[in-house]
Design a protein around this motif. Structure first.
Motif, PDB file in Angstrom:
ATOM      1  N   ILE A  35      44.836  27.621  26.926  1.00  0.00           N
ATOM      2  CA  ILE A  35      43.639  28.402  26.618  1.00  0.00           C
ATOM      3  C   ILE A  35      42.567  28.179  27.686  1.00  0.00           C
ATOM      4  O   ILE A  35      41.918  29.129  28.137  1.00  0.00           O
ATOM      5  CB  ILE A  35      43.116  28.062  25.206  1.00  0.00           C
ATOM      6  CG1 ILE A  35      44.084  28.616  24.163  1.00  0.00           C
ATOM      7  CG2 ILE A  35      41.713  28.593  24.983  1.00  0.00           C
ATOM      8  CD1 ILE A  35      43.798  28.175  22.750  1.00  0.00           C
ATOM      9  N   ALA A  36      42.400  26.925  28.103  1.00  0.00           N
ATOM     10  CA  ALA A  36      41.421  26.635  29.154  1.00  0.00           C
ATOM     11  C   ALA A  36      41.822  27.302  30.466  1.00  0.00           C
ATOM     12  O   ALA A  36      40.983  27.862  31.173  1.00  0.00           O
ATOM     13  CB  ALA A  36      41.284  25.122  29.341  1.00  0.00           C
ATOM     14  N   TRP A  37      43.104  27.248  30.802  1.00  0.00           N
ATOM     15  CA  TRP A  37      43.597  27.858  32.038  1.00  0.00           C
ATOM     16  C   TRP A  37      43.356  29.366  32.033  1.00  0.00           C
ATOM     17  O   TRP A  37      42.861  29.931  33.013  1.00  0.00           O
ATOM     18  CB  TRP A  37      45.081  27.549  32.202  1.00  0.00           C
ATOM     19  CG  TRP A  37      45.643  28.013  33.508  1.00  0.00           C
ATOM     20  CD1 TRP A  37      46.080  29.260  33.821  1.00  0.00           C
ATOM     21  CD2 TRP A  37      45.803  27.228  34.682  1.00  0.00           C
ATOM     22  NE1 TRP A  37      46.518  29.301  35.106  1.00  0.00           N
ATOM     23  CE2 TRP A  37      46.363  28.065  35.662  1.00  0.00           C
ATOM     24  CE3 TRP A  37      45.551  25.904  34.989  1.00  0.00           C
ATOM     25  CZ2 TRP A  37      46.656  27.603  36.937  1.00  0.00           C
ATOM     26  CZ3 TRP A  37      45.855  25.451  36.257  1.00  0.00           C
ATOM     27  CH2 TRP A  37      46.400  26.299  37.218  1.00  0.00           C
ATOM     28  N   ILE A  38      43.707  30.012  30.927  1.00  0.00           N
ATOM     29  CA  ILE A  38      43.524  31.460  30.812  1.00  0.00           C
ATOM     30  C   ILE A  38      42.037  31.813  30.870  1.00  0.00           C
ATOM     31  O   ILE A  38      41.640  32.777  31.535  1.00  0.00           O
ATOM     32  CB  ILE A  38      44.176  31.995  29.526  1.00  0.00           C
ATOM     33  CG1 ILE A  38      45.699  31.901  29.641  1.00  0.00           C
ATOM     34  CG2 ILE A  38      43.755  33.429  29.236  1.00  0.00           C
ATOM     35  CD1 ILE A  38      46.445  32.146  28.342  1.00  0.00           C
ATOM     36  N   GLY A  39      41.211  31.034  30.205  1.00  0.00           N
ATOM     37  CA  GLY A  39      39.772  31.281  30.232  1.00  0.00           C
ATOM     38  C   GLY A  39      39.199  31.169  31.636  1.00  0.00           C
ATOM     39  O   GLY A  39      38.415  32.016  32.072  1.00  0.00           O
ATOM     40  N   LEU A  40      39.602  30.130  32.359  1.00  0.00           N
ATOM     41  CA  LEU A  40      39.121  29.970  33.731  1.00  0.00           C
ATOM     42  C   LEU A  40      39.647  31.075  34.641  1.00  0.00           C
ATOM     43  O   LEU A  40      38.934  31.555  35.519  1.00  0.00           O
ATOM     44  CB  LEU A  40      39.527  28.598  34.270  1.00  0.00           C
ATOM     45  CG  LEU A  40      38.770  27.417  33.680  1.00  0.00           C
ATOM     46  CD1 LEU A  40      39.390  26.106  34.155  1.00  0.00           C
ATOM     47  CD2 LEU A  40      37.311  27.479  34.055  1.00  0.00           C
ATOM     48  N   GLU A  41      40.885  31.469  34.430  1.00  0.00           N
ATOM     49  CA  GLU A  41      41.459  32.557  35.228  1.00  0.00           C
ATOM     50  C   GLU A  41      40.718  33.864  34.986  1.00  0.00           C
ATOM     51  O   GLU A  41      40.407  34.601  35.925  1.00  0.00           O
ATOM     52  CB  GLU A  41      42.939  32.715  34.864  1.00  0.00           C
ATOM     53  CG  GLU A  41      43.695  33.664  35.752  1.00  0.00           C
ATOM     54  CD  GLU A  41      43.964  33.087  37.132  1.00  0.00           C
ATOM     55  OE1 GLU A  41      44.107  33.895  38.072  1.00  0.00           O
ATOM     56  OE2 GLU A  41      44.031  31.860  37.264  1.00  0.00           O
ATOM     57  N   TRP A  46      36.883  37.922  36.778  1.00  0.00           N
ATOM     58  CA  TRP A  46      35.685  38.686  36.467  1.00  0.00           C
ATOM     59  C   TRP A  46      34.637  38.468  37.558  1.00  0.00           C
ATOM     60  O   TRP A  46      33.998  39.419  38.006  1.00  0.00           O
ATOM     61  CB  TRP A  46      35.156  38.262  35.099  1.00  0.00           C
ATOM     62  CG  TRP A  46      33.834  38.894  34.749  1.00  0.00           C
ATOM     63  CD1 TRP A  46      33.635  40.187  34.367  1.00  0.00           C
ATOM     64  CD2 TRP A  46      32.558  38.269  34.770  1.00  0.00           C
ATOM     65  NE1 TRP A  46      32.298  40.395  34.140  1.00  0.00           N
ATOM     66  CE2 TRP A  46      31.619  39.228  34.378  1.00  0.00           C
ATOM     67  CE3 TRP A  46      32.131  36.985  35.078  1.00  0.00           C
ATOM     68  CZ2 TRP A  46      30.262  38.941  34.281  1.00  0.00           C
ATOM     69  CZ3 TRP A  46      30.777  36.698  34.974  1.00  0.00           C
ATOM     70  CH2 TRP A  46      29.865  37.672  34.590  1.00  0.00           C
ATOM     71  N   GLN A  47      34.460  37.233  37.969  1.00  0.00           N
ATOM     72  CA  GLN A  47      33.480  36.921  39.016  1.00  0.00           C
ATOM     73  C   GLN A  47      33.889  37.549  40.345  1.00  0.00           C
ATOM     74  O   GLN A  47      33.050  38.072  41.059  1.00  0.00           O
ATOM     75  CB  GLN A  47      33.328  35.403  39.158  1.00  0.00           C
ATOM     76  CG  GLN A  47      32.237  34.985  40.071  1.00  0.00           C
ATOM     77  CD  GLN A  47      30.851  35.302  39.521  1.00  0.00           C
ATOM     78  OE1 GLN A  47      30.651  35.485  38.329  1.00  0.00           O
ATOM     79  NE2 GLN A  47      29.882  35.388  40.403  1.00  0.00           N
ATOM     80  N   ALA A  48      35.173  37.497  40.668  1.00  0.00           N
ATOM     81  CA  ALA A  48      35.643  38.079  41.923  1.00  0.00           C
ATOM     82  C   ALA A  48      35.451  39.591  41.913  1.00  0.00           C
ATOM     83  O   ALA A  48      35.050  40.186  42.920  1.00  0.00           O
ATOM     84  CB  ALA A  48      37.109  37.734  42.140  1.00  0.00           C
ATOM     85  N   GLY A  49      35.724  40.240  40.800  1.00  0.00           N
ATOM     86  CA  GLY A  49      35.522  41.683  40.689  1.00  0.00           C
ATOM     87  C   GLY A  49      34.064  42.062  40.764  1.00  0.00           C
ATOM     88  O   GLY A  49      33.699  43.103  41.304  1.00  0.00           O
TER      89      GLY A  49
END
Length: 53
Positions: A35-41, A46-49
């Motif tokens: 869950i943490a990995w998916i959230g960070l991904e 989102w930030q990159a976009g």
């Protein structure tokens, strides 16, 4: 990091499961990690976009 903070709670909850206690602990740790990995991904994408437009 969160696993270290919540480990005593996880152990106390898992002890009631007897034979499955280790499996429950590992499953919870892996679930929290995923869950943490998916959230960070998602946050990273989102930030990159947001920065590219």
């Amino acid at each position: 990091m969160l696993t270290v903070l919540f480990y005593p709670l996880l152990v106390s909850l898992a002890l009631g499961l007897e034979m499955l206690a280790t499996t429950a602990l590992v499953s919870v740790v892996v679930l929290v990690w995923c869950i943490a990995w998916i959230g960070l991904e998602l946050l990273w994408e989102w930030q990159a976009g947001r920065n590219s437009t």
